[in-house]
Design a protein around this motif. Sequence first.
Motif, PDB file in Angstrom:
ATOM      1  N   UNK A   1      31.069  10.512  17.885  1.00  0.00           N
ATOM      2  CA  UNK A   1      30.755   9.180  18.393  1.00  0.00           C
ATOM      3  C   UNK A   1      29.939   8.393  17.378  1.00  0.00           C
ATOM      4  N   UNK A   2      28.932   9.042  16.783  1.00  0.00           N
ATOM      5  CA  UNK A   2      28.082   8.351  15.822  1.00  0.00           C
ATOM      6  C   UNK A   2      28.856   7.956  14.567  1.00  0.00           C
ATOM      7  N   UNK A   3      29.765   8.822  14.114  1.00  0.00           N
ATOM      8  CA  UNK A   3      30.537   8.518  12.907  1.00  0.00           C
ATOM      9  C   UNK A   3      31.470   7.337  13.125  1.00  0.00           C
ATOM     10  N   UNK A   4      32.198   7.346  14.235  1.00  0.00           N
ATOM     11  CA  UNK A   4      33.114   6.248  14.521  1.00  0.00           C
ATOM     12  C   UNK A   4      32.334   4.951  14.732  1.00  0.00           C
ATOM     13  N   UNK A   5      31.208   5.024  15.468  1.00  0.00           N
ATOM     14  CA  UNK A   5      30.383   3.832  15.684  1.00  0.00           C
ATOM     15  C   UNK A   5      29.821   3.290  14.390  1.00  0.00           C
ATOM     16  N   UNK A   6      29.435   4.179  13.478  1.00  0.00           N
ATOM     17  CA  UNK A   6      28.909   3.734  12.179  1.00  0.00           C
ATOM     18  C   UNK A   6      29.981   3.026  11.374  1.00  0.00           C
ATOM     19  N   UNK A   7      31.203   3.546  11.404  1.00  0.00           N
ATOM     20  CA  UNK A   7      32.296   2.871  10.707  1.00  0.00           C
ATOM     21  C   UNK A   7      32.523   1.471  11.236  1.00  0.00           C
ATOM     22  N   UNK A   8      32.342   1.280  12.529  1.00  0.00           N
ATOM     23  CA  UNK A   8      32.484  -0.059  13.130  1.00  0.00           C
ATOM     24  C   UNK A   8      31.311  -0.953  12.752  1.00  0.00           C
ATOM     25  N   UNK A   9      30.084  -0.428  12.806  1.00  0.00           N
ATOM     26  CA  UNK A   9      28.895  -1.233  12.526  1.00  0.00           C
ATOM     27  C   UNK A   9      28.773  -1.613  11.055  1.00  0.00           C
ATOM     28  N   UNK A  10      29.386  -0.823  10.175  1.00  0.00           N
ATOM     29  CA  UNK A  10      29.235  -1.072   8.739  1.00  0.00           C
ATOM     30  C   UNK A  10      29.787  -2.430   8.327  1.00  0.00           C
ATOM     31  N   UNK A  11      30.674  -3.006   9.119  1.00  0.00           N
ATOM     32  CA  UNK A  11      31.200  -4.331   8.803  1.00  0.00           C
ATOM     33  C   UNK A  11      30.172  -5.415   9.104  1.00  0.00           C
ATOM     34  N   UNK A  12      29.143  -5.081   9.873  1.00  0.00           N
ATOM     35  CA  UNK A  12      28.205  -6.097  10.342  1.00  0.00           C
ATOM     36  C   UNK A  12      26.769  -5.841   9.911  1.00  0.00           C
ATOM     37  N   UNK A  13      26.474  -4.642   9.427  1.00  0.00           N
ATOM     38  CA  UNK A  13      25.104  -4.282   9.075  1.00  0.00           C
ATOM     39  C   UNK A  13      25.016  -3.812   7.634  1.00  0.00           C
ATOM     40  N   UNK A  14      23.821  -3.889   7.102  1.00  0.00           N
ATOM     41  CA  UNK A  14      23.526  -3.354   5.780  1.00  0.00           C
ATOM     42  C   UNK A  14      23.681  -1.832   5.839  1.00  0.00           C
ATOM     43  N   UNK A  15      24.541  -1.291   5.005  1.00  0.00           N
ATOM     44  CA  UNK A  15      24.804   0.151   5.034  1.00  0.00           C
ATOM     45  C   UNK A  15      23.554   0.961   4.708  1.00  0.00           C
ATOM     46  N   UNK A  16      22.624   0.385   3.937  1.00  0.00           N
ATOM     47  CA  UNK A  16      21.384   1.095   3.631  1.00  0.00           C
ATOM     48  C   UNK A  16      20.607   1.399   4.908  1.00  0.00           C
ATOM     49  N   UNK A  17      20.612   0.457   5.841  1.00  0.00           N
ATOM     50  CA  UNK A  17      19.910   0.660   7.108  1.00  0.00           C
ATOM     51  C   UNK A  17      20.554   1.798   7.890  1.00  0.00           C
ATOM     52  N   UNK A  18      21.887   1.823   7.903  1.00  0.00           N
ATOM     53  CA  UNK A  18      22.588   2.892   8.623  1.00  0.00           C
ATOM     54  C   UNK A  18      22.295   4.251   8.002  1.00  0.00           C
ATOM     55  N   UNK A  19      22.293   4.335   6.666  1.00  0.00           N
ATOM     56  CA  UNK A  19      21.990   5.600   6.002  1.00  0.00           C
ATOM     57  C   UNK A  19      20.547   6.014   6.282  1.00  0.00           C
ATOM     58  N   UNK A  20      19.625   5.046   6.214  1.00  0.00           N
ATOM     59  CA  UNK A  20      18.216   5.359   6.472  1.00  0.00           C
ATOM     60  C   UNK A  20      17.990   5.825   7.898  1.00  0.00           C
ATOM     61  N   UNK A  21      18.595   5.150   8.870  1.00  0.00           N
ATOM     62  CA  UNK A  21      18.440   5.555  10.271  1.00  0.00           C
ATOM     63  C   UNK A  21      19.045   6.935  10.502  1.00  0.00           C
ATOM     64  N   UNK A  22      20.244   7.148   9.967  1.00  0.00           N
ATOM     65  CA  UNK A  22      20.888   8.450  10.132  1.00  0.00           C
ATOM     66  C   UNK A  22      20.057   9.577   9.542  1.00  0.00           C
ATOM     67  N   UNK A  23      19.565   9.390   8.317  1.00  0.00           N
ATOM     68  CA  UNK A  23      18.746  10.427   7.682  1.00  0.00           C
ATOM     69  C   UNK A  23      17.452  10.658   8.456  1.00  0.00           C
ATOM     70  N   UNK A  24      16.834   9.580   8.930  1.00  0.00           N
ATOM     71  CA  UNK A  24      15.592   9.715   9.695  1.00  0.00           C
ATOM     72  C   UNK A  24      15.829  10.487  10.993  1.00  0.00           C
TER      73      UNK A  24
END
Length: 488
Positions: free
Chosen positions: A335-358
Amino acid sequence: MSQTQTPQIPPPKRDEASRSTSRNVLVVIALVWTVQLVALMAALSGISQADVAIHFRTTEIAWFTLMTLLTGTFFLPFAVKAAALFGKKRVLLVAIGLGFVGDLIAAMATDYRTLLIGRGIAGIYAATAPLAYAITRDVFPRQWVGLASGILAGGVGLVAFGGPFLSGWLLDDYGFRGVLWFMAISTAVSFVLVAAFVPESPIRAAGGRMDWIGGILLGGGVTAIVYAVGQGSHWGWGSGKFAAFVAGSLVTLLAFALVERRVAEPLFPPAMTRRRPVWTVLLATSVAAGSLSAVGVVIQMLILMPKIPDVSEGLGWSGTHNAIVTSPISAMIIIAAVGTGYLARRMDARILLGIGSALTVLGYGIGTQLHHSAEQIVGMGVIAGTGTGMVMAVVPIMIIEVVTPEEQALANGVQTLGQGVAQIVVSQVAFVVMAQHGRILEGTQFYLDAGFTNGLWLVVGCCAVGTMLVFLIPRSKRLDEAEVGQAA
């Protein structure tokens, strides 16, 4: 009375859109199957190696998994360079075809040496993952690229969920031969799917030729490091043999860097790897994803090792019980992977990587103290699994955002190499850390609870490093702004 001619209105293009969607879905299925076979085969190999050792009466069972890793590491630079020169689908089919040949040899082997030869040839299949991600950028419409990348990454959740059930069934009913034949059949299916449904990428390097010297130096240097770390606990971390391999690999990699500055067409153009957006993304994603790939060493030992007073403090679960309890974790990864692929079109990918790692730091940080029951494992895993899905999905997307279409396969290859080295180093250090609080009984290493705790702390620390490295990455184009699909 004259009749008025009604102007002809073009029919809606629903059929065309439907056919296009169907084609895209088939391409995704073919690429997901191909990418996730890498992880699934690694899992099946690890579970079946005990039966292999008993059948062939060998003490060198470590080579059963090490052979594929070594050959995959060595040939990866050549594969990604060839893909840039001759076409990604063409090289992908060659890698799959050689993987099938290796699987077939291994399945029919009557002695351990032949089995290892087959496993070595099959290791070339590892090059399929970076090539599949590169194809994703080139052949999908813009709106599909992020989603398709997320689905490819989310497939690791399917492997985590179905792998234990599948391996248990194969081993119980058909033995290790059943596992080997399943690998061969699955690789053949991968070849058919890619040949039938995946189009050739239109992106090629303008001319060029293979940098054979650079490939041998890079592949040889990285392979030597991987081999030395893999054998470090057996040789002794302070032994002369380990030091000689590490020194030799460093000299080889230094020679590679010098050669690449002088050849006209280097394997990995220094102009690409010197750009700050590129090297920071490659570094951060390699450490973050490599650390997460290694965490299975600690978790699987914790879950599957038996509980023996004063000797072993594992949970002692069966493979089937493990699959049932950890299924919510696998679901969160998907679920998180598919949702991230969708959000990446609208958000800074650095934020997604930082949130995921955190989230992985938080989840496994909780797990250092709470890992003694099914409820605690699920609680730790749901948090860390969400972060894992985010990290795995955003890695190929971030590479898309910082390189050109012509550089995509090369950059994916560098990231895969870096992630693989990080995974091996963290995994082997985890074994050393856990063994500090363990016992050896009848030649088998067992671990106490303090060992599992320290192993999880090691993972937490490595994931935290990956989180901090995100701050080095400068802002770049978002996925919707990058040259992908039809835009490329």
